[in-house]
Design an enzyme around this catalytic site. Sequence first.
Site, PDB file in Angstrom:
ATOM      1  N   GLU A 202       0.810  -1.231   0.000  1.00 56.74           N
ATOM      2  CA  GLU A 202       0.000   0.000   0.000  1.00 56.74           C
ATOM      3  C   GLU A 202       0.840   1.275   0.000  1.00 56.74           C
ATOM      4  O   GLU A 202       0.522   2.226   0.717  1.00 56.74           O
ATOM      5  CB  GLU A 202      -0.939   0.019   1.216  1.00 56.74           C
ATOM      6  CG  GLU A 202      -1.890  -1.142   1.249  1.00 56.74           C
ATOM      7  CD  GLU A 202      -2.731  -1.213   2.519  1.00 56.74           C
ATOM      8  OE1 GLU A 202      -3.915  -1.513   2.388  1.00 56.74           O
ATOM      9  OE2 GLU A 202      -2.202  -0.957   3.623  1.00 56.74           O
TER      10      GLU A 202
HETATM   11  C1  TNX Z   1      -4.355  -4.005   4.639  1.00 56.70           C
HETATM   12  S1  TNX Z   1      -2.757  -6.320   4.167  1.00 56.70           S
HETATM   13  C2  TNX Z   1      -3.083  -3.786   5.121  1.00 56.70           C
HETATM   14  C3  TNX Z   1      -2.897  -3.428   6.528  1.00 56.70           C
HETATM   15  C4  TNX Z   1      -4.203  -3.312   7.257  1.00 56.70           C
HETATM   16  C5  TNX Z   1      -5.128  -4.436   6.828  1.00 56.70           C
HETATM   17  C6  TNX Z   1      -6.411  -4.466   7.588  1.00 56.70           C
HETATM   18  C7  TNX Z   1      -1.656  -5.315   4.062  1.00 56.70           C
HETATM   19  C8  TNX Z   1      -0.385  -5.812   3.548  1.00 56.70           C
HETATM   20  N1  TNX Z   1      -1.937  -4.052   4.426  1.00 56.70           N
HETATM   21  O1  TNX Z   1      -2.187  -2.212   6.609  1.00 56.70           O
HETATM   22  O2  TNX Z   1      -3.953  -3.401   8.611  1.00 56.70           O
HETATM   23  O3  TNX Z   1      -5.391  -4.266   5.471  1.00 56.70           O
HETATM   24  O4  TNX Z   1      -7.185  -5.586   7.264  1.00 56.70           O
END
Ligand code: TNX
Length: 532
Positions: free
Chosen positions: A343
Amino acid sequence: MGIGTSTRRLHGAALALLLAATSAVAVGAASPAQATPETSLRHIVPAPVKVTPRPGVTYSLTAGARIQTQPGSADARKVGEYAAELLRPATGYRLPVSSGVTPRGVTLLLVGADPKVGQEGYQLDVTPWGVVIRARAAAGLFAGVQTLRQLLPAKIEAKTRQSGPWTVPGGSVLDYPRFGHRGAMLDVARHFFSVDEVKRYIDQIAAYKVNYLHLHLADDQGWRIEIKSWPRLATYGGSVEIGPGEGALYYTQEQYKGLVKYAGSRGITIIPEIDMPGHTNAALASYPELNCDGVAPPLYDGTEVGFSSLCIDKPITYKFVDDVLRELAALTPGPFLHIGGDEAHSTSEPDFKTFMDKVLPLVAKHGKLAMGWHEFVKTNPATSAVPQFWGTETVDADVAAAAARGNKILMSPAVKAYLDMKYDENFPLGQDWAALIEVKDAYDWNPGAYLKDVPESAIRGVEAPLWTETLADSSDLEQMAFPRLPAIAELGWSPQSTHNWDDFSKRLAYQAPRWKAGGVKFYPSTQVNWVK
Ligand code: TNX
């Protein structure tokens, strides 16, 4: 369930037979014991490779029992001490540990195991005289002890003395894992969890033969590990969490070393993660020089993602990363450092590549292999790097290309393996952005055939991540992890040939009395006909 009813009905008769059998064993007669065990070799989670019950044969652990371990092996001795610690509180027995090989009491041997069991498997034999576990390495003995634990009555999990008999059903088990990596992840950044809370989780996952714990040690909301060369990361960046929490919400290096050691004593390797270049607000807030504009943002205690990025063009960014990875590598006996990479919505694609091209060699420089969320495969890391797939689809061209190049993929599909997803829309804890995940959903997929063009040979294993935006204490963690963590653990351990929801749900049902006896909270899903 048939077993429960017949146990109650036969209790008196069984007890008489047990007493007769115990005294027969005491004088050394060779006739098999005849107690009715409460447990069955057919109820183990995760399902073993092969079980061969020997009906009519049982062994009962008694006050005089000893735990014997492979002469000359300090590792076997440690597993023996661990087994004794596990069995002493509820039995109230002394269970002295000594080196020895006689098949009486509980015996842990590093000789004589079928080569098939490899480094993590074991053979377990229950005769009227005792339980013999044989393996080729301590990890296998440890796994065998977890199986033995499930063959004892559920009250073995109680922390206070209970009355016996401590009867184990006769027969044998041959067992070894499908995948070498069976993981759990705990996000200690969104909410901080104390050393004792993490140890508690380690004990809980070890029971299901999980062998890696990935700790998400830094995110926008907090930096949770002391870094001596950049002290404000922890003292300032680790001073808040989501919600009202405030204080020294981080592990000192000494505390962290203690966690690594404790996990090791439970057969678990810790994988530390510092998420970057995104998810870095806590670091950016602690050191203004890490920001492109030289201005530190405020600390953050909300739940948004994707708004922060390290400054890709500044040399100090790489000095910072180098220092952090050096200190982290020195605290990490395991092979992996996880560098996040998910992300990174505030980092452009070319910048993301520039960043990873500079950071991946730093991981290698400190003697470690890189693990990262699957987005980082776009930067073409070495084939020794492990991409962790967390997507919501069953097709990912970049991950498939990495698999074709030789990278081994760790599977954590968010719609199946995310323990922070709600069970159903009414569940008070958790999130729902990926899916609602009931225990059957968590179980009903095949990690070896889930992603298009990613064959089983390219799969390293599975991991169940537990993100903690909505989870603040052990009780919250447990309600999300149980019963789904055992489902994911079984996908990692058991052969695909054992995969069957009806059978799994019946075996899972027998875990409930264990959780109750051990004080583990769980979600009593209506999909399972729980044993009382
Ligand atoms: C996505 S999964 C994220 C996390 C959040 C999560 C909550 C991922 C690699 N990144 O930053 O905590 O969703 O479900």
